[in-house]
Scaffold this active site. Structure first.
Site, PDB file in Angstrom:
ATOM      1  NE  ARG A  93      -3.841  -1.993   2.541  1.00  0.00           N
ATOM      2  CZ  ARG A  93      -3.697  -3.212   3.074  1.00  0.00           C
ATOM      3  NH1 ARG A  93      -2.553  -3.577   3.604  1.00  0.00           N
ATOM      4  NH2 ARG A  93      -4.703  -4.064   3.071  1.00  0.00           N
ATOM      5  CG  ASN A 125      -5.099   1.402   0.912  1.00  0.00           C
ATOM      6  OD1 ASN A 125      -5.221   1.619   2.106  1.00  0.00           O
ATOM      7  ND2 ASN A 125      -5.638   0.356   0.313  1.00  0.00           N
ATOM      8  CG  ASP A 155      -6.931  -4.144   8.634  1.00  0.00           C
ATOM      9  OD1 ASP A 155      -5.816  -4.362   8.187  1.00  0.00           O
ATOM     10  OD2 ASP A 155      -7.623  -3.170   8.273  1.00  0.00           O
ATOM     11  NE  ARG A 158      -9.563  -7.967   4.357  1.00  0.00           N
ATOM     12  CZ  ARG A 158      -9.035  -6.972   3.661  1.00  0.00           C
ATOM     13  NH1 ARG A 158      -8.095  -6.208   4.207  1.00  0.00           N
ATOM     14  NH2 ARG A 158      -9.428  -6.727   2.436  1.00  0.00           N
ATOM     15  CG  HIS A 182      -5.740  -0.514   6.114  1.00  0.00           C
ATOM     16  ND1 HIS A 182      -6.380  -1.718   6.285  1.00  0.00           N
ATOM     17  CD2 HIS A 182      -5.831  -0.233   4.785  1.00  0.00           C
ATOM     18  CE1 HIS A 182      -6.842  -2.139   5.125  1.00  0.00           C
ATOM     19  NE2 HIS A 182      -6.517  -1.255   4.190  1.00  0.00           N
ATOM     20  CB  THR A 233     -10.072  -5.721  -2.046  1.00  0.00           C
ATOM     21  OG1 THR A 233      -9.662  -4.379  -1.759  1.00  0.00           O
ATOM     22  CG2 THR A 233      -8.867  -6.643  -1.957  1.00  0.00           C
TER      23      THR A 233
HETATM   24  N1  NAD Z   1      -8.719   1.179   2.911  1.00  0.00           N
HETATM   25  C1  NAD Z   1      -9.112   0.037   2.364  1.00  0.00           C
HETATM   26  O1  NAD Z   1      -9.433  -0.907   3.080  1.00  0.00           O
HETATM   27  C2  NAD Z   1      -9.143  -0.098   0.857  1.00  0.00           C
HETATM   28  C3  NAD Z   1      -9.678  -1.243   0.234  1.00  0.00           C
HETATM   29  C4  NAD Z   1      -9.718  -1.296  -1.159  1.00  0.00           C
HETATM   30  C5  NAD Z   1      -9.185  -0.244  -1.907  1.00  0.00           C
HETATM   31  N2  NAD Z   1      -8.662   0.820  -1.262  1.00  0.00           N
HETATM   32  C6  NAD Z   1      -8.049   1.941  -1.979  1.00  0.00           C
HETATM   33  O2  NAD Z   1      -9.056   2.698  -2.649  1.00  0.00           O
HETATM   34  C7  NAD Z   1      -8.458   3.362  -3.767  1.00  0.00           C
HETATM   35  C8  NAD Z   1      -9.266   3.052  -5.029  1.00  0.00           C
HETATM   36  O3  NAD Z   1      -9.160   1.663  -5.346  1.00  0.00           O
HETATM   37  P1  NAD Z   1     -10.014   1.044  -6.569  1.00  0.00           P
HETATM   38  O4  NAD Z   1      -9.738  -0.407  -6.606  1.00  0.00           O
HETATM   39  O5  NAD Z   1     -11.421   1.526  -6.422  1.00  0.00           O
HETATM   40  O6  NAD Z   1      -9.286   1.779  -7.781  1.00  0.00           O
HETATM   41  P2  NAD Z   1      -9.892   2.127  -9.248  1.00  0.00           P
HETATM   42  O7  NAD Z   1      -8.707   2.304 -10.142  1.00  0.00           O
HETATM   43  O8  NAD Z   1     -10.968   1.147  -9.606  1.00  0.00           O
HETATM   44  O9  NAD Z   1     -10.595   3.541  -9.059  1.00  0.00           O
HETATM   45  C9  NAD Z   1      -9.925   4.728  -8.762  1.00  0.00           C
HETATM   46  C10 NAD Z   1     -10.850   5.859  -9.209  1.00  0.00           C
HETATM   47  O10 NAD Z   1     -10.326   7.082  -8.725  1.00  0.00           O
HETATM   48  C11 NAD Z   1     -10.632   8.058  -9.716  1.00  0.00           C
HETATM   49  N3  NAD Z   1      -9.758   9.215  -9.516  1.00  0.00           N
HETATM   50  C12 NAD Z   1      -8.408   9.268  -9.574  1.00  0.00           C
HETATM   51  N4  NAD Z   1      -7.981  10.516  -9.334  1.00  0.00           N
HETATM   52  C13 NAD Z   1      -9.073  11.282  -9.086  1.00  0.00           C
HETATM   53  C14 NAD Z   1      -9.286  12.664  -8.765  1.00  0.00           C
HETATM   54  N5  NAD Z   1      -8.265  13.507  -8.619  1.00  0.00           N
HETATM   55  N6  NAD Z   1     -10.546  13.096  -8.613  1.00  0.00           N
HETATM   56  C15 NAD Z   1     -11.570  12.248  -8.765  1.00  0.00           C
HETATM   57  N7  NAD Z   1     -11.455  10.925  -9.053  1.00  0.00           N
HETATM   58  C16 NAD Z   1     -10.211  10.451  -9.229  1.00  0.00           C
HETATM   59  C17 NAD Z   1     -10.375   7.326 -11.032  1.00  0.00           C
HETATM   60  O11 NAD Z   1     -11.004   7.960 -12.130  1.00  0.00           O
HETATM   61  C18 NAD Z   1     -10.970   5.950 -10.726  1.00  0.00           C
HETATM   62  O12 NAD Z   1     -12.339   5.878 -11.093  1.00  0.00           O
HETATM   63  C19 NAD Z   1      -7.006   2.832  -3.839  1.00  0.00           C
HETATM   64  O13 NAD Z   1      -6.126   3.726  -3.206  1.00  0.00           O
HETATM   65  C20 NAD Z   1      -7.094   1.522  -3.071  1.00  0.00           C
HETATM   66  O14 NAD Z   1      -5.841   1.107  -2.566  1.00  0.00           O
HETATM   67  C21 NAD Z   1      -8.640   0.930   0.087  1.00  0.00           C
END
Ligand code: NAD
Length: 320
Positions: A93, A125, A155, A158, A182, A233
């Site tokens: 991450r 993340n 977590d 999980r 996390h 995920t």
């Molecule tokens: N905290 C958690 O438990 C957890 C779990 C899953 C994913 N995540 C995180 O969530 C984030 C997204 O993951 P994902 O799988 O949905 O990715 P993804 O690539 O499917 O989606 C990312 C989205 O962000 C948009 N985006 C990017 N920059 C932007 C901006 N400046 N303004 C508006 N929109 C913008 C993109 O257009 C895209 O639709 C990642 O950082 C991922 O690591 C966190």
């Protein structure tokens, strides 16, 4: 990014995998008058919004709005930020920092311009560092706790799910916390774990057994495992987001592990952002619950703080 609103109110999200799962879970579980979706990818956003709206005959009445213009999110009560790059197979991450810091710098001022009083939950993340960045970008005029991260809420779920599966019982009969980062340095607080109200440890002075350590390892590795298999995920984090949204919008004061500033806990002297059990309400984190930790857990928590600060301090000092 996801904005969640409630009774004449809104919630907001992005058109990402994470965003869509949040929307879906929110639609099914949370009382929100309007859900506004914002993403920079207008076409994808339109597709996601239409796909969700076409199922409106089957869920509670919610107005779904979507736009690349942040004005659609105006007067949100809760904003959930899921925008950003996600981990690739085998990636940590922490590798996402540089790009996601820039994204956060762009998003937070826009969110606050249209919803100055919203609680803001960061999911992107690395979640703890992004929460720190969002708080620093927002500035000292935003009360502490209004910006928080989903952190180890997922977590902890999980861990509860794994224990419940092993014991052949319902996951809601298992309580307990994963705290800290996390990520890789998270801490399973075995001394907090109860099954049907009964502590699972007889002697909290002993370090956790190999079996418990293996279970915690499985929690840490679980996102990577799912990413190897399906590429990303989304469902569990979406459910966690909807759970958080419900408790914020209903101002329940429920206690759950969330990312917040832990300065002052266990002798921490910096503005380090990590998960601890927190009471959550309509203005975000109301208070941090300083649960008792064993010496072993305290040491692990401080190590987690050190690991996060090692990365956080570089970006923290760069944001004025
Ligand atoms: N905290 C958690 O438990 C957890 C779990 C899953 C994913 N995540 C995180 O969530 C984030 C997204 O993951 P994902 O799988 O949905 O990715 P993804 O690539 O499917 O989606 C990312 C989205 O962000 C948009 N985006 C990017 N920059 C932007 C901006 N400046 N303004 C508006 N929109 C913008 C993109 O257009 C895209 O639709 C990642 O950082 C991922 O690591 C966190």
């Amino acid at each position: 990014m996801l904005f969640v609103l409630r009774i004449r109110s809104k919630t907001k999200t992005h058109a990402s995998h994470t965003f869509v799962s949040h929307q879906y879970a929110v639609l099914n579980q949370v009382t929100a008058g309007t859900i506004a979706l914002v993403d920079m990818n207008a076409e994808k956003l339109d597709g996601e919004a239409k796909d969700l709206a076409q199922g409106s005959a089957f869920h509670q009445h919610v107005r779904i709005e979507a736009s690349s213009d942040y004005s659609v999110s105006a007067k949100s009560h809760l904003v959930i930020v899921t925008a950003g790059v996600a981990q690739k197979v085998g990636e940590s991450r922490l590798a996402l920092i540089e790009k996601n810091v820039e994204i956060m710098k762009n998003i937070i001022p826009n969110v606050l311009k249209h919803s100055p009083n919203a609680a803001i939950c960061i999911v992107s993340n690395p979640c703890d560092i992004m929460t720190a960045v969002a708080s620093k970008v927002a500035g000292p005029s935003i009360p502490a706790g209004r910006i928080f991260g989903s952190g180890t809420c997922l977590d902890s779920s999980r861990l509860q799910s794994l224990l419940a599966k092993g014991l052949g019982i319902d996951a809601q009969s298992v309580s307990g916390y994963v705290i800290g980062e996390h990520g890789d340095s998270s801490v399973a607080v075995w001394s907090s774990v109860r099954v049907g109200g009964v502590p699972i440890l007889k002697d909290v002075t002993k370090p956790p057994s190999d079996m418990l350590n293996a279970m915690h390892r499985e929690v840490i590795d679980s996102a990577g495992d799912v990413i190897v298999k399906k590429g990303y995920t989304n469902w569990a984090v979406g459910l966690a987001g909807a759970y958080i949204a419900k408790n914020v919008l209903d101002d329940t004061r429920q206690i759950m592990p969330l990312t917040t500033c832990v300065r002052g806990l266990h002798g921490i002297e910096e503005d380090i952002f990590l998960s601890m059990p927190c009471s959550v309400g309509s203005h975000g984190v109301r208070r941090v619950i300083d649960i008792p930790l064993t010496q072993y857990e305290t040491d692990a928590f401080l190590k987690s703080a050190e690991a996060v600060w090692e990365i956080q301090k570089g970006v923290w000092d760069d944001i004025s």
